[in-house]
Design a protein around this motif. Structure first.
Motif, short mmCIF file in Angstrom:
data_model
loop_
_atom_site.label_atom_id
_atom_site.label_comp_id
_atom_site.label_asym_id
_atom_site.label_seq_id
_atom_site.Cartn_x
_atom_site.Cartn_y
_atom_site.Cartn_z
N VAL A 68 0.90 -1.00 0.09
CA VAL A 68 -0.05 -0.06 0.26
C VAL A 68 0.90 1.26 -0.02
O VAL A 68 0.78 2.12 -0.82
N ASP A 69 1.75 1.33 0.90
CA ASP A 69 2.86 2.41 0.70
C ASP A 69 3.56 2.60 -0.44
O ASP A 69 3.58 3.80 -0.94
N GLN B 121 1.07 4.17 -2.80
CA GLN B 121 0.63 5.55 -2.48
C GLN B 121 1.73 6.74 -2.89
O GLN B 121 1.63 7.73 -3.21
N TRP B 122 3.33 6.29 -2.70
CA TRP B 122 4.45 6.97 -2.95
C TRP B 122 4.14 6.99 -4.51
O TRP B 122 4.45 8.13 -4.71
N LEU C 108 1.61 7.27 -6.49
CA LEU C 108 0.47 8.33 -6.55
C LEU C 108 0.99 9.62 -6.29
O LEU C 108 0.96 10.32 -6.99
N SER C 109 1.69 9.83 -5.25
CA SER C 109 2.05 11.14 -4.60
C SER C 109 3.14 11.72 -5.70
O SER C 109 3.17 13.03 -5.75
N ARG D 207 -5.70 3.44 -6.75
CA ARG D 207 -5.71 4.71 -5.80
C ARG D 207 -5.01 4.35 -4.41
O ARG D 207 -5.06 5.19 -3.63
N GLY D 208 -4.21 3.27 -4.32
CA GLY D 208 -3.69 3.09 -3.01
C GLY D 208 -4.58 2.63 -1.83
O GLY D 208 -4.21 2.75 -0.63
N GLU D 209 -5.70 2.09 -2.37
CA GLU D 209 -6.72 1.62 -1.36
C GLU D 209 -6.74 0.09 -1.46
O GLU D 209 -6.66 -0.65 -2.53
N ASP E 58 -7.76 2.57 -11.49
CA ASP E 58 -6.35 3.33 -11.36
C ASP E 58 -6.53 4.54 -11.99
O ASP E 58 -5.91 4.69 -13.21
#
Length: 403
Positions: A13-14, A17-18, A20-21, A139-141, A389
């Motif tokens: 997940v991390d 999310q990275w 994505l950011s 989406r990191g979900e 996505d």
């Protein structure tokens, strides 16, 4: 370039999310055994799940197994075999065909590419045996679909929707699959000397009989010597696999020999050699030559497949053999992939689809590797990608350029 090697679900997940950011597209792999399938990616970062491995649940009496996505299929098959069970959909190993080590495919890759083998007609593919998945979306979900029992579907069956997504919708972290008892024994009837069209009729007759044929394949005369160390040298070989309890296998073999008595010389290959033969058919060993000569995987109407091959040979040097009673054709081209010719002939002979499973990087970048979708289906696929996505960070362009 960053390579993430998560060891926990939270780290997966991390990593997403990275990405994505940073708006940084990533390639998602297990052990990399199928990295050369699909369109080549141009990503600087990779999420590799090889360290995220292990069985989380195995209940032999309940015929259910759960494991982390990076768990090698070979490891799971050994565990199942020790308990007299198996993945009856018989997932193929792309390693040899792609000049990669065998036995490196992962459970996550099995689902993402919807693997299957010669038992496809009887047992289906991976998607038909998946009970549930845990997935990290683009989406990191983290979400869960399905469960650990067969009747567990409410609303959209997203666990099956992940099959054939090639890692473009989400990263499966844990997968639960249905397993089945392994057959007590097996034997293969080999009919020698049939032409492609004669073999198509013989396989149809056998599959339509009460013989309960588990698999049917045809190896033309130039392909047959390339399996089981040349034991089928000399003539074409039409293969019919029978499985189950020994007395039943024996009775069905006798019945089928009588049914096909006029087709040609018939002999039997039993047990260990039979299993090896079908593994080599499954893994396309006849074309595992260490080259990048284009190889197509064509799915079409069984009784039309030999016509496709005959037409192709009028304009190109082509090697071919048939699985799934002729419904799956493996083609190796000596020259250019001939994408337009292959797909035009598929349309001419009843429809189907063709996937370019092996070619050079430049060829895979220039051609539609997967069968182009009709406009309405392509639009639906784009909307599905947008839902899972929206930023397009997971395996972008793996299946279709720009998606």
């Amino acid at each position: 370039m960053t390579i993430f090697s998560p060891q926990t679900e939270g780290e997966i997940v991390d990593a997403v999310q990275w990405a994505l950011s940073e708006n940084a597209p990533v390639e998602v792999i297990g052990h990399g055994s199928k990295r050369l399938l699909g369109r080549p990616l141009q990503t600087e970062h990779t999420i590799a799940l090889s360290s995220y491995s292990g069985v989380t649940l195995y209940e032999p009496d309940e015929l259910v197994l759960s494991a982390k996505a990076g768990t090698p299929i070979a490891e799971l098959e050994s565990l199942l075999a020790a308990n007299g069970q198996a993945f009856q959909f018989e997932p193929m190993d792309y390693g040899p065909l792609l000049a990669q080590p065998s036995g490196k495919g992962s459970l996550g890759g099995l689902l993402a590419t919807n693997l299957c083998g010669p038992r496809r007609l009887k047992y289906g593919s991976a998607r038909d045996h998946v009970l549930g998945v845990r997935v990290v979306s683009g989406r990191g979900e983290l979400f869960k679909s399905g469960g650990r029992v067969v009747k567990n579907v409410t609303g959209y069956d997203l666990s099956k929707g992940m099959a054939s997504s090639w890692g473009t919708l989400g990263i499966a972290t844990e997968i639960t699959v249905k397993v089945l008892p392994a057959p007590e024994t097996e034997t293969t009837l080999v009919v020698r000397g049939l032409t492609d069209d004669e073999a198509a009729r013989a396989m149809a007759m056998a599959m339509g009989s009460s013989g309960e044929v588990a698999s049917a394949a045809h190896l033309p005369a130039n392909v047959a010597p390339r399996v089981i160390e040349g034991q089928l040298t000399g003539e074409a070989a039409t293969l019919l696999r029978l499985e189950g309890f020994a007395p039943s296998v024996n009775d069905r073999a006798i019945m089928l020999k009588g049914l096909l008595a006029s087709a040609g010389t018939i002999h039997e290959i039993s047990r260990k050699t039979s299993r090896r033969l079908w593994r080599e058919v499954r893994d396309v060993i006849p074309f595992a030559d260490g080259t990048e000569r284009p190889v197509w995987r064509v799915s079409m109407v069984p009784m039309e497949a030999y016509k496709l091959v005959a037409s192709l040979r009028m304009g190109a040097a082509v090697d071919a053999f048939y699985d799934w009673q002729g419904g799956l054709v493996w083609l190796r081209m000596e020259g250019e992939p001939e994408a337009e010719a292959v797909r035009a002939l598929i349309r001419k002979y009843g429809g189907g689809h063709a996937t370019l499973v092996r070619a050079s990087v430049s060829v895979r970048a220039a051609l539609p590797v997967f069968e182009p979708q009709p406009a309405p289906l392509a639009a639906l696929s784009k909307r599905l990608k947008q839902q899972f996505d929206p930023s397009g960070i997971l395996n972008p362009g793996r299946m279709v350029a720009g998606v």
